[in-house]
Scaffold this motif. Structure first.
Motif, short mmCIF file in Angstrom:
data_model
loop_
_atom_site.label_atom_id
_atom_site.label_comp_id
_atom_site.label_asym_id
_atom_site.label_seq_id
_atom_site.Cartn_x
_atom_site.Cartn_y
_atom_site.Cartn_z
N ALA A 88 -7.26 10.78 1.87
CA ALA A 88 -7.86 9.42 1.30
C ALA A 88 -6.79 8.46 1.21
O ALA A 88 -6.92 7.16 1.48
N SER A 89 -5.69 8.88 0.70
CA SER A 89 -4.66 7.72 0.50
C SER A 89 -4.03 7.15 1.92
O SER A 89 -3.82 5.95 1.89
N ASN A 90 -4.25 8.01 3.03
CA ASN A 90 -3.75 7.78 4.20
C ASN A 90 -4.77 6.66 4.78
O ASN A 90 -4.48 5.72 5.38
N ASP A 91 -5.92 7.01 4.51
CA ASP A 91 -6.95 6.24 4.75
C ASP A 91 -6.92 4.65 4.17
O ASP A 91 -6.94 3.49 4.83
N VAL A 92 -6.53 4.74 2.96
CA VAL A 92 -6.10 3.39 2.31
C VAL A 92 -4.95 2.73 2.87
O VAL A 92 -5.18 1.50 3.19
N MET A 93 -4.06 3.40 3.38
CA MET A 93 -2.94 2.70 3.81
C MET A 93 -3.21 2.27 5.34
O MET A 93 -2.64 1.13 5.56
N CYS A 94 -3.95 2.88 5.90
CA CYS A 94 -4.42 2.47 7.11
C CYS A 94 -5.23 1.22 7.18
O CYS A 94 -5.21 0.19 8.21
N ARG A 95 -6.04 0.94 6.12
CA ARG A 95 -6.71 -0.12 5.95
C ARG A 95 -5.79 -1.40 5.89
O ARG A 95 -5.83 -2.41 6.19
N GLU B 109 -1.57 -10.99 10.52
CA GLU B 109 -0.14 -11.02 11.25
C GLU B 109 1.10 -10.99 9.98
O GLU B 109 1.80 -11.92 10.25
N CYS B 110 0.87 -10.27 9.15
CA CYS B 110 1.75 -10.11 7.98
C CYS B 110 2.37 -8.75 7.68
O CYS B 110 1.77 -7.81 8.63
N ALA B 111 3.26 -8.67 6.98
CA ALA B 111 3.75 -7.20 6.95
C ALA B 111 3.34 -6.57 5.72
O ALA B 111 2.37 -7.00 4.99
N VAL B 112 3.33 -5.20 5.50
CA VAL B 112 3.03 -4.26 4.58
C VAL B 112 4.13 -3.66 4.03
O VAL B 112 5.16 -2.94 4.60
N GLN B 113 4.39 -3.53 2.78
CA GLN B 113 5.31 -2.94 2.05
C GLN B 113 4.80 -1.44 1.66
O GLN B 113 3.58 -1.44 0.99
N LEU B 114 5.33 -0.50 1.77
CA LEU B 114 4.90 0.91 1.40
C LEU B 114 5.42 1.57 0.40
O LEU B 114 6.91 1.58 0.50
N SER C 243 0.86 -1.28 0.05
CA SER C 243 0.19 -0.07 -0.02
C SER C 243 1.07 1.17 -0.02
O SER C 243 2.11 1.05 -0.32
N GLY C 244 0.34 2.31 0.51
CA GLY C 244 1.17 3.60 0.50
C GLY C 244 0.52 4.79 0.20
O GLY C 244 -0.79 4.82 0.36
N ARG C 245 1.09 5.83 -0.21
CA ARG C 245 0.66 7.06 -0.41
C ARG C 245 1.24 8.00 -1.63
O ARG C 245 2.35 7.38 -1.56
N PRO C 246 0.94 8.90 -2.14
CA PRO C 246 1.52 9.21 -3.59
C PRO C 246 2.91 9.83 -2.93
O PRO C 246 2.99 10.46 -1.87
N GLU D 49 13.23 10.23 5.58
CA GLU D 49 14.10 9.80 6.54
C GLU D 49 13.44 9.61 7.75
O GLU D 49 13.70 8.88 8.92
N GLU D 50 12.14 10.25 7.92
CA GLU D 50 11.50 10.33 9.32
C GLU D 50 9.87 10.34 9.14
O GLU D 50 9.26 10.60 8.31
N MET D 51 9.54 8.96 9.41
CA MET D 51 8.06 8.42 8.96
C MET D 51 7.48 7.69 10.36
O MET D 51 6.85 6.70 10.36
N THR D 52 8.06 8.15 11.42
CA THR D 52 7.64 7.65 12.66
C THR D 52 6.06 7.89 12.93
O THR D 52 5.51 6.72 13.36
N GLU D 53 5.35 8.88 12.46
CA GLU D 53 3.98 8.82 12.41
C GLU D 53 3.36 7.79 11.86
O GLU D 53 2.24 7.16 12.37
N VAL D 54 3.96 7.42 10.62
CA VAL D 54 3.28 6.16 9.84
C VAL D 54 3.23 4.97 10.65
O VAL D 54 2.41 4.13 10.58
#
Length: 280
Positions: free
Chosen positions: A143-150, A159-164, A129-132, A170-175
């Motif tokens: 809307a993109s953040n909503d898709v990523m959160c889904r 219990e699997c991983a997500v590639q974004l 998933s991800g965002r532009p 270099e800073e994506m702590t919020e995500v």
């Protein structure tokens, strides 16, 4: 040199099942010492799918699963599919096809749900998933953040991983925090096309030497990738399929054996629960 007991994983590349090199690219990877692949489905519209409903993505996912099964036969190790919705689809839907950002979000979330079915069935390893990675209006960004959160929610359930696929940072702590709020540990979140330094998700480092040196010296978990796109109009883009084995050899020659083990044994186990040594 790479010995026969060293797994070599490209964490993110694409294979075109119909229009370009496909399995020949896998053979190039294997010939150079590559052993394991995570193959991410190409953007749906690149495979001729202009989705109207979540079910329409199924054809994209099944074509990807098919070519991964072919790739698996060429490798000393394993190949696994990573399935999901390319975040750039939202712009195609909104700008070219007249969707509202909310309707585009709903369609893309439905596609994530279909991808999750394949993970649940054991036919895919992880979600994408991800965002532009480019500027968009606020409604499209939200809307993109909503898709990523889904994707985070479904991955937490499975219990699997997500590639974004996201903007350069270099800073994506919020995500990573959003993932944790959804019940997904941050070590199950991978930023593809990353540099050598990243706070938050696990970086999947593009195989440029400077970035790899940075990642090796940090000593934090990381993965290596080419983002090879197998596009007949851009034959070498982004990096060619031989690149990860070549960079592993370069890291070993420059005293970074610990970093090679980190990227190709320890981090794949941490993120995906896969045993790259045991599958050789």
């Amino acid at each position: 040199m790479i010995d026969d007991e060293t797994p070599v994983l490209d964490n993110h590349l694409h294979l075109d099942p119909d229009n370009h090199r496909g399995i020949d690219a896998v053979r190039d990877f294997a010939h150079m010492g590559g052993t394991h692949l995570l193959v991410v489905n190409k953007p749906s519209w690149h495979l001729g799918v202009e989705a109207e409903a979540g079910e329409d993505f199924r054809a994209v996912f099944e074509r990807t699963i098919d070519i991964v099964a072919e790739a698996d036969k060429e490798l000393e190790g394993r190949a696994w599919p990573v399935l999901g919705i390319h975040p750039g689809l939202i712009s195609r839907l909104v700008d070219d096809r007249g969707f509202s950002p909310e309707d585009a979000r709903d369609l893309m979330q439905a596609g994530i749900d279909v991808a999750a079915e394949y993970v649940e069935a054991g036919d895919a390893l992880a979600l994408k998933s991800g965002r532009p990675h480019y500027d968009v209006e606020d409604a499209v960004w939200n809307a993109s953040n909503d898709v990523m959160c889904r994707a985070f929610e479904r991955a937490a359930d499975l219990e699997c991983a997500v590639q974004l696929h996201t903007e350069a940072s270099e800073e994506m702590t919020e995500v990573a925090e959003w993932a944790e709020e959804a019940g997904l540990p941050r070590h199950n979140v991978v930023k593809h096309y990353a540099g050598g330094r990243l706070e938050g998700p696990i970086p999947s480092v593009m195989c440029e030497k400077d970035a790899l040196e940075t990642a090796a010296e940090r000593g934090e978990p990381f993965l290596m990738e080419t983002d090879y796109i197998d596009d007949p109009d851009r034959p070498g883009a982004v990096l060619g399929p031989k690149t990860v084995p070549r960079r592993v050899r370069w890291l070993l020659e420059n005293g970074h054996a610990d970093a090679v083990r980190n990227a190709h044994v320890e981090t794949p186990d941490l993120v995906y629960g896969i045993d790259t040594e045991g599958t050789l």
